[in-house]
Design a protein around this motif. Structure first.
Motif, PDB file in Angstrom:
ATOM      1  N   PHE A 278      23.113 106.781  35.387  1.00 23.30           N
ATOM      2  CA  PHE A 278      21.670 106.975  35.232  1.00 23.30           C
ATOM      3  C   PHE A 278      21.180 108.067  36.186  1.00 23.30           C
ATOM      4  O   PHE A 278      20.417 108.955  35.803  1.00 23.30           O
ATOM      5  CB  PHE A 278      20.965 105.644  35.512  1.00 23.30           C
ATOM      6  N   SER A 282      19.722 111.458  34.610  1.00 18.67           N
ATOM      7  CA  SER A 282      18.294 111.306  34.323  1.00 18.67           C
ATOM      8  C   SER A 282      17.372 111.349  35.528  1.00 18.67           C
ATOM      9  O   SER A 282      16.164 111.179  35.374  1.00 18.67           O
ATOM     10  CB  SER A 282      18.067 109.965  33.597  1.00 18.67           C
ATOM     11  N   ALA A 350      13.450 103.383  33.190  1.00 19.65           N
ATOM     12  CA  ALA A 350      14.411 103.421  32.089  1.00 19.65           C
ATOM     13  C   ALA A 350      13.704 103.650  30.757  1.00 19.65           C
ATOM     14  O   ALA A 350      14.220 104.355  29.878  1.00 19.65           O
ATOM     15  CB  ALA A 350      15.211 102.118  32.048  1.00 19.65           C
ATOM     16  N   SER A 352      11.013 105.434  30.372  1.00 15.65           N
ATOM     17  CA  SER A 352      10.701 106.863  30.324  1.00 15.65           C
ATOM     18  C   SER A 352      11.920 107.689  29.941  1.00 15.65           C
ATOM     19  O   SER A 352      11.830 108.638  29.155  1.00 15.65           O
ATOM     20  CB  SER A 352      10.180 107.319  31.696  1.00 15.65           C
ATOM     21  N   VAL A 353      13.070 107.332  30.475  1.00 10.82           N
ATOM     22  CA  VAL A 353      14.309 108.046  30.138  1.00 10.82           C
ATOM     23  C   VAL A 353      14.641 107.859  28.668  1.00 10.82           C
ATOM     24  O   VAL A 353      15.106 108.793  27.992  1.00 10.82           O
ATOM     25  CB  VAL A 353      15.460 107.557  31.043  1.00 10.82           C
ATOM     26  N   ASP A 354      14.394 106.680  28.142  1.00 10.63           N
ATOM     27  CA  ASP A 354      14.635 106.439  26.709  1.00 10.63           C
ATOM     28  C   ASP A 354      13.786 107.356  25.841  1.00 10.63           C
ATOM     29  O   ASP A 354      14.169 107.681  24.709  1.00 10.63           O
ATOM     30  CB  ASP A 354      14.356 104.971  26.363  1.00 10.63           C
ATOM     31  N   ASP A 357      12.541 111.610  29.111  1.00 13.68           N
ATOM     32  CA  ASP A 357      12.008 112.171  30.356  1.00 13.68           C
ATOM     33  C   ASP A 357      13.054 112.128  31.476  1.00 13.68           C
ATOM     34  O   ASP A 357      14.018 111.356  31.438  1.00 13.68           O
ATOM     35  CB  ASP A 357      10.779 111.384  30.817  1.00 13.68           C
ATOM     36  N   THR A 358      12.850 112.955  32.477  1.00 14.02           N
ATOM     37  CA  THR A 358      13.566 112.854  33.750  1.00 14.02           C
ATOM     38  C   THR A 358      12.654 112.133  34.735  1.00 14.02           C
ATOM     39  O   THR A 358      11.447 112.358  34.750  1.00 14.02           O
ATOM     40  CB  THR A 358      13.928 114.247  34.282  1.00 14.02           C
ATOM     41  N   VAL A 359      13.225 111.268  35.569  1.00 14.16           N
ATOM     42  CA  VAL A 359      12.392 110.429  36.427  1.00 14.16           C
ATOM     43  C   VAL A 359      12.607 110.779  37.890  1.00 14.16           C
ATOM     44  O   VAL A 359      13.601 111.405  38.277  1.00 14.16           O
ATOM     45  CB  VAL A 359      12.673 108.933  36.198  1.00 14.16           C
ATOM     46  N   HIS A 425      18.163 102.003  27.710  1.00  9.80           N
ATOM     47  CA  HIS A 425      18.298 101.826  29.151  1.00  9.80           C
ATOM     48  C   HIS A 425      17.360 100.734  29.664  1.00  9.80           C
ATOM     49  O   HIS A 425      17.703  99.989  30.590  1.00  9.80           O
ATOM     50  CB  HIS A 425      18.008 103.147  29.873  1.00  9.80           C
TER      51      HIS A 425
END
Length: 463
Positions: A278, A282, A350, A352-354, A357-359, A425
């Motif tokens: 992760f 990400s 998670a 947001s990543v789905d 996006d990058t967090v 995620h």
């Protein structure tokens, strides 16, 4: 053949750090350097397998790697390179917590704790040397697994033997101090080995881990006279007491309490498996134009464990003065709840990543912080509980058996890591939160009956 002594050896006359026996300092520093070596190597392992060993130019030269993959895929079905690497990593990180059972039996029945620790250190040094070569990768891992099995549980058992029977509070705090040393290694190992591997190559990182393990052995030898004497089978000594019916009930209770810990252990250790993937894919890791290696995030676990220990010791001492310090099982239960919360908060980034996006790096930092707090609540407390309550005749063996929960938890990590490419995620982290919360609920139910049995258990209550 008989056991020379079945009572714990107390070596508390010579005071060392913070009013604890001198032996604690030597055991703690030995474990710190050993863990620096272990976590340094482990932080490289997953990405090393994916980015080097499984590349077309290298994979064919690694002895028996193809046969290992065939064997694993016979059980799991076809695996991607990432999933296969996660399985290998989890097998390794699990087996190092399985072999302490046999290391404990070797110490209890034949060599004694000190000699078994030395044997383990030598095996680990040999394993680290062989990690310098791609072809001997699996041989190296095998030696590291066997060496850790000889060393890990027996050092923990020696910590417990430094304290008088019934000294539950000091013993629990000693294990917390012990874990400061461990997590100093967990903090520095990924930083040192990760940066060296990134700058000079994988094998320099692995070679550094070997040098650190050699230093751990030197520290152990220097402190030899301050360690509890070996307990082992000897000729011409009175036979030990057989385990009584109550002893077997205590053993069963300890085994059950340890088994419950498999679920939160899996939730905790997943941060070093799928959690690392992760972070790699990400998380924004740019700082002043430099990209922080994903492997270096594993150092946060050690950092936050170190920060948690003094806070918890102060809290527990404050509670103890008021007669409100939680008993061992209560501390363990609180730890499981915190680990559930750590994984639950990861559902937010998670999601947001789905969505592509990058967090922010804030999220893995929060995960490591809460996981570390939960771990310090439950794991040193479990070690202290086993050291105190396990019958003296099988004390090292039972300490090794406790590590089975970590072994099984890591096997579960590997199985669940295969879902990383299947589940969203957010659902992946929610699943791990549910596992830790389930353990919390079970502990709430069984805490009272198990607590009553274990409260009076220990060598001091044996006839």
């Amino acid at each position: 053949m008989a056991i020379a002594s079945t009572a714990p050896v107390v070596q508390g006359e010579e005071q060392g750090i913070l009013g604890h026996p001198k032996g604690l300092a030597y055991l703690a520093f030995t474990e710190a350097w050993e863990r620096l070596s272990f976590y340094g190597m482990s932080s490289l392992l997953l990405l090393y397998i994916i980015q080097r060993l499984l590349t077309p130019d290298v994979v064919g030269s690694v002895l028996a790697l193809g046969r290992l993959r065939t064997g694993i895929e016979t059980l799991t079905g076809p695996l991607s390179d990432q999933a296969f690497a996660s399985q290998v990593f989890s097998l390794y990180s699990g087996l190092v917590y399985f072999t302490p059972v046999f290391g404990g039996m070797l110490a209890d029945r034949l060599l004694g704790q000190r000699r078994t620790v030395v044997l383990g250190a030598l095996l680990m040094i040999a394993g680290h040397v062989l990690m310098a070569f791609d072809a001997s990768f699996l041989i190296a891992l095998s030696l590291l697994i066997l060496g850790t099995g000889c060393l890990k549980g027996n050092i923990s058992a020696q910590v417990g033997q430094l304290y008088a029977p019934g000294d539950e509070g000091r013993r629990t705090r000693a294990f917390a101090i012990f874990y400061v040393a461990i997590n100093t290694g967990a903090l520095l190992g990924p930083l040192v080995c990760g940066i060296l591997a990134q700058v000079y190559g994988w094998h320099v990182g692995f070679g550094t881990a070997g040098a650190l393990m050699l230093f751990a052995l030197v520290i152990y030898g220097v402190g030899w006279k301050h360690l509890p004497p070996d307990r082992k089978r000897q000729q011409g000594v009175a036979a030990p007491m057989a385990l009584a019916a109550r002893d077997w009930r205590v053993i069963a209770a300890l085994l059950f309490a340890g088994a419950i810990g498999i679920l939160p252990t899996a939730a905790y250790f997943q941060e070093m498996n799928a959690g690392l993937l992760f972070i790699e894919a990400s998380v924004d890791r740019e700082v002043f134009g430099w990209t922080i290696p994903a492997t270096s995030f594993n150092a946060l676990d050690g950092l936050f464990c170190i920060m948690s220990v003094p806070l918890l010791i102060v809290l527990w001492q404050w509670q103890a003065k008021r007669g409100r310090e939680p008993r061992d099982l209560s501390k363990i239960t609180i730890g499981y709840l915190i680990i559930a919360a750590a994984n639950l908060i990861m559902v937010v980034p998670a999601g947001s990543v789905d969505r592509g996006d990058t967090v922010s790096a804030f999220w893995p930092v929060a995960l490591y912080a809460l996981n570390a707090l939960g771990f310090i609540f439950y794991w040193p407390t479990q070690l202290a509980l086993y050291a105190r309550a396990a019958p003296a005749q099988v004390n090292s063996t039972m300490m090794g058996i406790l590590f089975l929960s970590v072994f099984l938890g890591n096997l579960l990590v590997g199985r669940l890591a295969g879902l990383w490419e299947i589940l969203s995620h957010a659902h992946f982290f929610a699943l791990h939160a549910a596992l830790a919360f389930a353990a919390f609920l079970v502990m709430l139910v069984v805490m009272r009956p198990i607590g009553k049995l274990l409260a009076q258990a220990g060598p001091e209550n044996q006839p």
